[in-house]
Design a protein around this motif. Sequence first.
Motif, PDB file in Angstrom:
ATOM      1  N   ARG A   6      -0.796   6.979 -10.742  1.00 44.04           N
ATOM      2  CA  ARG A   6      -1.161   7.227  -9.453  1.00 44.04           C
ATOM      3  C   ARG A   6      -0.224   8.501  -8.961  1.00 44.04           C
ATOM      4  NH1 ARG A   6      -0.493   5.448  -4.067  1.00 44.04           N
ATOM      5  NH2 ARG A   6      -2.288   5.304  -3.026  1.00 44.04           N
ATOM      6  N   ARG A   7       1.073   8.422  -9.229  1.00 45.63           N
ATOM      7  CA  ARG A   7       1.899   9.321  -8.581  1.00 45.63           C
ATOM      8  C   ARG A   7       1.646  10.853  -9.330  1.00 45.63           C
ATOM      9  NH1 ARG A   7       7.772  10.807  -8.711  1.00 45.63           N
ATOM     10  NH2 ARG A   7       8.024  12.346  -7.095  1.00 45.63           N
ATOM     11  N   LEU A  10      -1.494  12.216  -7.709  1.00 42.75           N
ATOM     12  CA  LEU A  10      -1.287  12.555  -6.534  1.00 42.75           C
ATOM     13  C   LEU A  10      -0.433  14.055  -6.277  1.00 42.75           C
ATOM     14  CD1 LEU A  10      -0.925   9.275  -4.464  1.00 42.75           C
ATOM     15  CD2 LEU A  10      -2.748  11.020  -4.139  1.00 42.75           C
ATOM     16  N   HIS A  68      11.091  17.762  -0.055  1.00 39.82           N
ATOM     17  CA  HIS A  68       9.562  16.982   0.165  1.00 39.82           C
ATOM     18  C   HIS A  68       8.806  17.425  -0.773  1.00 39.82           C
ATOM     19  CE1 HIS A  68       5.885  15.794   2.170  1.00 39.82           C
ATOM     20  NE2 HIS A  68       6.616  14.795   2.449  1.00 39.82           N
TER      21      HIS A  68
ATOM     22  N   LEU B  58      10.580   8.861   0.261  1.00 38.11           N
ATOM     23  CA  LEU B  58       9.470   8.210   1.079  1.00 38.11           C
ATOM     24  C   LEU B  58       8.232   8.924   0.315  1.00 38.11           C
ATOM     25  CD1 LEU B  58      10.611   8.535   4.720  1.00 38.11           C
ATOM     26  CD2 LEU B  58      10.377   6.501   3.606  1.00 38.11           C
ATOM     27  N   VAL B  59       8.279  10.067  -0.178  1.00 43.10           N
ATOM     28  CA  VAL B  59       7.182  10.711  -0.535  1.00 43.10           C
ATOM     29  C   VAL B  59       6.745   9.974  -2.081  1.00 43.10           C
ATOM     30  CG1 VAL B  59       6.302  12.683  -1.851  1.00 43.10           C
ATOM     31  CG2 VAL B  59       7.247  12.836   0.186  1.00 43.10           C
ATOM     32  N   ARG B  60       7.893   9.609  -2.729  1.00 46.42           N
ATOM     33  CA  ARG B  60       7.599   9.078  -3.966  1.00 46.42           C
ATOM     34  C   ARG B  60       7.092   7.625  -3.812  1.00 46.42           C
ATOM     35  NH1 ARG B  60      12.831  11.361  -4.966  1.00 46.42           N
ATOM     36  NH2 ARG B  60      14.080   9.375  -4.415  1.00 46.42           N
ATOM     37  N   GLN B  63       3.726   7.773  -2.895  1.00 47.42           N
ATOM     38  CA  GLN B  63       2.471   8.289  -3.978  1.00 47.42           C
ATOM     39  C   GLN B  63       2.440   6.821  -4.960  1.00 47.42           C
ATOM     40  OE1 GLN B  63       4.193  12.099  -5.568  1.00 47.42           O
ATOM     41  NE2 GLN B  63       2.939  12.869  -4.232  1.00 47.42           N
TER      42      GLN B  63
END
Lengths: 853, 115
Positions: A6-7, A10, A68, B58-60, B63
């Motif tokens: 999934r990561r 994305l 980020h 937080l992004v990791r 996702q």
Amino acid sequence: MLPRIRRLWLRLVHSFRPERAERDLTREVASHLALLEDELVSRGLSRDAAYTEARKRLGGAQAAKHQHRDARSFRWLDELLVDAKYAVRRLRSRLGTTALAIGMLAVAVGLSTAMFTIVDALIVRALPFPHADRLTGLYMGNDRGGQGSVSLGILAAWRGSPGFDRVEGITSQRMVVDTDSGPVSHPGAVVTPGLFDLLGAAPLRGRVFDTQTPEPDAVVIGATLWRTAFDADEHILGRTIRLDDQPYFVIGVMPASFRFPERDTSVWRGREVRAAADGRTQVVARVAPGVPEADAFRLATELAHATDPATAELYARKDDLIRVPDTYYLRAVPFVAGAVALVVVVLCANVSSLLLTRLRARRREFGVCAALGASRSRLLRQTAMESLAAGGVGTAAGVAMAWNLVSLAESLLPEAFRQASLNPIDLDLRALVVSVAVGLVATSVAGAAPVWLATRTHARTGNPLAERGGTESRSGRGVTRALLVTEVALACALLVGASLMVRSFLNVAAIDRGFDPRGMVRLWFSFEESGITDPAGRRAAAATLRGEMLALPGVSNAAWSTDEGTFFGSWTSDLPNASPVRLVLEVDAVDPDYFALHGIELIRGRAFSATEAPGAVIVGETIANALWPGIDPVGHTFEWAKRQVRVVGVVREPRQSLINESREFADMFVPFEGPRRYVWLSVRCAVSCPSEGVFRQRTAQATRASLVDLTYLDDALAKDLEQPRASAVLVLTFAFVGLMASAGGLFSVLSHAVQERRREFGIRSALGATPGAIARVVYREGLTVGGAGLFVGAALSGAFASTLESVSYEASASDPIGVTIVVVTLVITIVLALWFPARAAANTHPALLLKEE
Amino acid sequence: MASKQVEKVELIQGALDLIVLQALVTMGPQHAYGLAARLEQVADHPLMLNQGTLYPALVRLEQQGWIKGEWGRTENNRDAKFYAITKAGSKAIEKQSERWYRLAGLVDRLFVKGS
């Protein structure tokens, strides 16, 4: 695993569509800073101090955003996409050059792929059947000739031979099919039931013949015939159709990819094999595994002799399963393939020189980028991206072009080329991959080289802005000029080849055939299965047949002829002390009307009369000049077929084939005494001749003889010219493409050279040089390159002169007219290509240059 | 008086993810600023965490589907994105904790004084 996938997904999505995440991040960082500021203000800091402290604690908003981005996507992919967008922008800023490079690459990839595909299908690839290496045709013959077909008894005997694991019979035969739009003649075949199984062919619909149960009324048709003649009738199986005026029912439809024995055979009728049955057939056999072919043929010979003593002097021999390509074809196809290869090299060289020139002009830009911190690898990646983008579009267009060319090949190639192979002409993936790879490598190298050199220069000098040369640099000049010389040389070689092909075609078209083919049809009849064996019966049948043909609308006259054979030997005239002359005599027996019907000129003497005495012959010029040089041979004699024959007339020799005819053969004619097993009827039509279907129907109605084949002589003449015409058109097209590519390359490279030398030209002008003198500088350079290319091209053509001349007809590579045409064409093209750059150089004004400085 | 230079604990990536997950379990839905402030508050040693370092974590986690972020309003009516742990995250935290304890135990055994 799932969270990782999934990561990964994305991250990929965010690389390609970062906008939403970017907006979200900006909003979140702003929110974070606002909350932090509020906290700090609540602790007593002023708003300004809180503002500064908040950013310090966050670690810098931009840094936070970078972190980020790295986490939410792939940095390398982000950079790649940025480079790709930049590359597209750069290419669009030079749309003309880009379009030219893409166009040339597309033509190179398309042409080379299509040509390799066609050559592979027509020459290289084996038959499209399983165990093709063991498949063979079989006939009985010896060094003097042979019988193309064997009796069914011999075929039955061969089936019992341990040398073959399968033996089947096939006889090609045109058949008149009654279609919805009327009777149409189609190439067909009468086959033994097991033939399809031997060739590993499965029907598209229905079934093939039952090998156990005879099916004399069944036919199998091809998919193309099913679609064109029967509108792809869903109920075709079991439908009754009429073939040669007889009813048959369709049991199967073969796929369009199945081609046997001819490329366009579309109807197959079954025949039973009984040893005692009358009839003859051609044979296809598969040698048994592990049995040497020579042994299989030896066994077949023994069996044939035991079965039919009449074959005692003949031997089982190998026959080709497809029409043997003639020598012209075997030389012409590789020649044309070679021409394509030259064009491809010219185009790739042109693309490379275009890219090199454009990128060299940006070397200052690369130097500045390097000075500002861009790594060499980054710059190389950017230019590689530009080259790959142009190369990618070019090769994609090339793939589309290749697909279209291959699709058109079936319909555009001359029939003689197409009939030489049973393989389908489908796009060859190997050729495509190689062509694409070559194109991409050429563009990538051309893209990387200038950057490599430019950044190397910066590393040495440390100051890219210091480069203020007033003229072209030497480093890249040599490469682009060498490429241009190569292009011009190859274009010159192509022009020489094209000149040869065009002159060959014109020479062939101008050949005097010796007869008038307009409105002529030759009908080939067989009495073999007619049951009429006595000469009187055959003469009567022939008279009926002639009468029926003459009654057809449009037919004005007809004359019989038979092939009496080919005679090898030495012939001695009746002149005193005459020496024997070695000639191959092709003897035909002809009607009295034969020569007048064909428009064959009677040079001396007379034609045969209806009551000609035995021993009279009419000879062609070759025999006349060989045996009785310089004198009138009429009335003279010589020995032929163990008897003395007397010359009553001399004719101008008719030429049946323009390209492949050997000069050793000489024509001789004897009076027609009646049809044998096979006989020809030449028919002349006043206006237009009836169609093949009409001839076949009338034959079927009038007599038990069968119409084996017919030839419309003016079509045959046109077909004879197809090969040299096709070769001439193809090579001329390639030469034109090569010439235009070279001219384009010359124009582009010298335009850039002029651009780089503007300061030099400005200085020359300021020192008093006239515009004409400056223009001559450009012309001199261009013509030097052109001259060098012409010299190399001439040497190349000379080295391959014998190869070039082997596919030409009475044309020489060193023919003065041809050489003049090539040189003049090249010079005019080069001068035209130089005109604009020379004019631009001549118009360079020193005052304008100073203003720009 | 000059402030003491406090030693900061450098965090490895996996540890930060686990800490964030546990914090969300304890605190409930929270925005990034709130998380960072809370983490600094409860740690014995200040984490080597400029607050921007939290965003990659937080992004990791988002996702991977272990947390979910939604925009809302704070008590002071400020716009903020609130993160909450998901069911998958709750399951993951168990597994991640086990892994952490095994790793910590191993490191502990290797570095025990006198062993």
